[in-house]
Design an enzyme around this catalytic site. Structure first.
Site, short mmCIF file in Angstrom:
data_model
loop_
_atom_site.label_atom_id
_atom_site.label_comp_id
_atom_site.label_asym_id
_atom_site.label_seq_id
_atom_site.Cartn_x
_atom_site.Cartn_y
_atom_site.Cartn_z
N ASP A 35 0.87 -1.19 0.00
CA ASP A 35 0.00 0.00 0.00
C ASP A 35 0.90 1.23 0.00
O ASP A 35 1.99 1.20 0.59
CB ASP A 35 -0.90 -0.01 1.25
CG ASP A 35 -2.13 0.86 1.07
OD1 ASP A 35 -3.25 0.32 1.06
OD2 ASP A 35 -1.97 2.10 0.92
N CYS A 260 -20.33 1.14 -2.46
CA CYS A 260 -20.37 0.31 -3.67
C CYS A 260 -21.63 0.52 -4.51
O CYS A 260 -21.52 0.82 -5.70
CB CYS A 260 -20.24 -1.15 -3.27
SG CYS A 260 -18.75 -1.42 -2.31
C1 UGA Z 1 -22.43 -4.61 -1.80
C2 UGA Z 1 -22.80 -5.96 -2.45
O1 UGA Z 1 -23.85 -6.58 -1.69
C3 UGA Z 1 -21.58 -6.89 -2.51
O2 UGA Z 1 -21.93 -8.09 -3.19
C4 UGA Z 1 -20.46 -6.17 -3.28
O3 UGA Z 1 -19.27 -6.95 -3.31
C5 UGA Z 1 -20.14 -4.86 -2.58
O4 UGA Z 1 -21.33 -4.03 -2.54
C6 UGA Z 1 -19.06 -4.17 -3.37
O5 UGA Z 1 -19.29 -3.85 -4.54
O6 UGA Z 1 -17.94 -4.04 -2.87
P1 UGA Z 1 -22.03 -3.74 0.70
O7 UGA Z 1 -22.04 -2.39 0.10
O8 UGA Z 1 -20.93 -4.12 1.63
O9 UGA Z 1 -22.03 -4.87 -0.46
O10 UGA Z 1 -23.37 -3.91 1.54
P2 UGA Z 1 -24.82 -4.57 1.32
O11 UGA Z 1 -25.02 -5.59 2.36
O12 UGA Z 1 -25.05 -4.97 -0.06
O13 UGA Z 1 -25.76 -3.34 1.68
C7 UGA Z 1 -25.77 -2.14 0.92
C8 UGA Z 1 -26.85 -1.21 1.44
O14 UGA Z 1 -28.14 -1.69 1.09
C9 UGA Z 1 -26.88 -1.02 2.96
O15 UGA Z 1 -27.09 0.34 3.25
C10 UGA Z 1 -28.05 -1.85 3.39
O16 UGA Z 1 -28.63 -1.38 4.59
C11 UGA Z 1 -28.99 -1.67 2.21
N1 UGA Z 1 -29.98 -2.75 2.05
C12 UGA Z 1 -29.57 -4.03 1.82
C13 UGA Z 1 -31.33 -2.45 2.11
O17 UGA Z 1 -31.73 -1.28 2.30
N2 UGA Z 1 -32.24 -3.45 1.95
C14 UGA Z 1 -31.86 -4.74 1.71
O18 UGA Z 1 -32.76 -5.60 1.56
C15 UGA Z 1 -30.50 -5.03 1.66
#
Ligand code: UGA
Length: 430
Positions: A35, A260
C-alpha cells in the site's frame, strides 16, 4: 492439501485487499501486501487492523507469519506471480469511476511474462481492454491480465470470502494466469465461472445494479403500502417466496448506502451514457434511493408539525451494521436534512462515530445510546445494530420527552414499542 499454495501479492489494503489477503493467507498462501499509505503499512506491521470488519483482526493475527506488509512492490514481485489489485476506484465529479490508482499500479509493473495483474477493484466494463492496450504501448504486453471481481459485503466479508456464491475469472485468451487464479479459489468449492474480461467486469457492475434495483423496488412498494394499508414485510415475504425472485435484498428502509451501490449504479449508468445508451431504469433506481433517504423527514414533520427546535435522536450512523464505514450512508442525508429544518439532532453509533466525525464534524455525537434518547421528541432507528433491537422500551419511554419512534429499518418490534406507550412508525407498514 497437495503441495504448497501459490503465493500472492495484494496491492491496496482497504476492505477488499485486506480480506482477500487474510482469506488466502488462511488457506495457506504467503501474501505480500502493498500500500502507498505508509502509516497504514506501519499499523499493519504492528498487528493493528485499520478497518472494522468482524473477525478480520483474528484471521490476520493467526496468519501473521505468512502476511508481509510493504510500501514497495519489490517483495511482492519477487515472491509471487499473481498480483491482486484492490485499490480504490472512487467516483469522479462526473460520477464515473476514478481509475488513477489502478493506472498507477499498471505503470509501476515491470515488463514480465512471469507476472499477472488480477483485477479485484471494481472498474468500468472495458477497463481490462484499455489496460491491455496501455501495457502493449509500454512494451509490457507479456504481462498477463485477469479480471476477478469481488462480491463480498462489508460486515460479513470473511464469510463471503470463504463461501462465495460464485467466483468469476475473466481472461482474454487462455493463459496460465486464469488457471492459477482458479486453482487458488478451488478449495472453497464455489461455482467457478470463466469468461472474457469485459463480461467479468460487467457481471460485477450488473450484480450491484440489480441488487440496488431490488432495494429501490421494495422501497417503492413500501411507499405504496403506506398509501394502501398493506404491510411491506408481509408483501416482501410473499413476493420473496417466488423462487424466481428470492427473499434477499427485499428489506424496505431508508435507502441503500455504502460506497459500492452508490458508486457502481452511477458508474454503470454513466458507462452506458458514454457509450451512447440511456439506461433509464438505473436513473429511477438512484432517484428513488435519494428520495427514500429523506422519507423519514416527512414522517417526522407529519407527527411533530414543525421540526424547528425539536430534539431528534439518531440510533446508528453507519451505512449498515457491523461496519464503521460511513461512505454513502443514509444518515448523512438524514442528519443534514433534519438540521436544515431546524431540528436539534444528536446521534449515537457503537462503532462509526469516529468516521462520522470526519464527514460531519459539527453534528452532536453521544457517547451512549441513553444520551440520544434522553429528552428526545423523537428517535429514529437509522442502522439496525443489535444493541438497538433489544432496548428496554419502557425505559426509553420514561427517558424521552416525546413519544415518536421511527423505525427506518423495520427492525424493531412494533408491539414492544407500542406496549411502552410510544408511537411506532416503520417504512411501509400499513
Ligand atoms: C455490496 C454488495 O452486496 C456486494 O456483493 C459487493 O461486493 C459490494 O457491494 C461491493 O461492490 O464491494 P455492501 O455495500 O458491503 O455490499 O453492503 P450490502 O449488504 O449490499 O448493503 C448495501 C446497502 O443496502 C446497505 O445500506 C443496506 O442497509 C442496504 N440494504 C440491503 C437495504 O436497504 N435493503 C436490503 O434488503 C438489503
Amino acid at each position: 492439501m497437495s503441495g504448497p499454495r501459490e503465493p500472492i501479492g495484494v496491492i491496496g489494503t482497504g476492505y477488499v485487499g485486506l480480506v482477500t489477503a487474510a482469506g488466502f493467507a488462511d488457506l495457506g498462501s504467503e501474501v505480500y501486501c502493498v500500500d502507498i499509505d505508509e502509516s497504514k503499512i506501519e499499523r499493519l506491521r504492528r498487528g493493528e487492523v485499520p478497518i472494522y470488519e468482524p473477525g478480520l483482526a483474528e484471521v490476520i493475527a493467526r496468519n501473521s507469519a505468512r502476511m508481509h506488509f510493504s510500501t514497495s512492490l519489490t517483495d511482492a514481485l519477487a515472491g509471487s506471480r499473481l498480483l491482486f489489485v484492490s485499490v480504490g476506484t472512487p467516483p469522479t465529479y462526473a460520477g464515473d469511476a476514478d481509475l488513477s490508482a489502478v493506472l498507477a499500479v499498471v505503470d509501476a509493473m515491470p515488463a514480465s511474462s512471469d507476472h499477472a495483474l488480477v483485477m479485484k477493484s471494481t472498474v468500468p466494463c472495458g477497463t481490462g481492454r484499455s489496460i491491455a492496450r496501455m501495457l502493449d504501448e509500454q512494451g509490457k504486453g507479456a504481462l498477463a491480465y485477469v479480471s476477478c471481481p469481488e462480491f463480498l459485503k462489508e460486515g460479513t466479508a470473511l464469510e463471503d470470502f470463504t463461501r462465495p456464491d460464485r467466483v468469476v475469472v475473466g481472461e482474454d485468451g487462455a493463459g496460465w494466469a486464469g488457471d492459477a487464479v482458479c486453482a487458488l479459489y478451488e478449495p472453497l468449492g464455489a461455482p467457478l465461472l470463466r469468461t472474457d474480461v469485459a463480461s467479468a467486469e460487467m457481471i460485477k457492475l450488473a450484480s450491484n445494479a440489480f441488487l440496488a434495483t431490488k432495494i429501490s423496488f421494495i422501497n417503492e412498494i413500501a411507499n405504496v403500502c403506506e398509501e394502501t394499508g398493506a404491510n411491506v414485510l408481509e408483501v416482501a415475504r410473499g413476493v420473496g417466496l417466488d423462487q424466481r425472485i428470492g427473499p434477499r435484498f427485499l428489506s424496505a428502509g431508508i435507502g441503500y448506502g455504502g460506497s459500492c451501490f452508490t458508486k457502481d449504479v452511477s458508474a454503470l449508468k454513466l458507462l452506458a451514457a458514454n457509450s451512447g445508451y440511456h439506461f433509464q431504469l438505473l436513473g429511477a433506481v438512484i432517484e428513488v434511493n435519494e428520495l427514500q433517504k429523506r422519507r423519514v423527514v416527512s414522517k417526522l414533520t407529519r407527527r411533530l408539525e414543525s421540526l424547528a427546535g425539536r430534539r431528534i435522536g439518531l440510533l446508528g450512523l453507519a451505512f449498515k451494521p457491523n461496519t464503521d464505514d460511513m461512505r454513502g450512508a443514509s444518515s448523512l442525508v438524514l442528519a443534514a436534512r433534519l438540521e436544515a429544518e431546524g431540528a436539534l439532532v444528536r446521534a449515537y453509533d457503537p462503532v462509526a462515530t469516529d468516521e462520522a466525525r470526519k464527514i460531519m464534524p459539527e453534528l452532536d455525537y453521544a457517547e451512549r445510546v441513553e444520551d440520544v434518547i434522553e429528552d428526545a421528541d423523537a428517535i429514529v432507528l437509522v442502522t439496525e445494530w443489535p444493541e438497538f433491537l433489544t432496548l428496554d422500551w419502557h425505559a426509553v419511554a420514561a427517558a424521552m420527552k416525546g413519544d415518536v419512534v421511527i423505525d427506518g429499518r423495520n427492525a424493531l418490534d412494533p408491539v414492544a414499542v407500542a406496549a411502552a406507550g410510544l408511537e411506532y412508525e416503520g417504512i411501509g407498514i400499513g
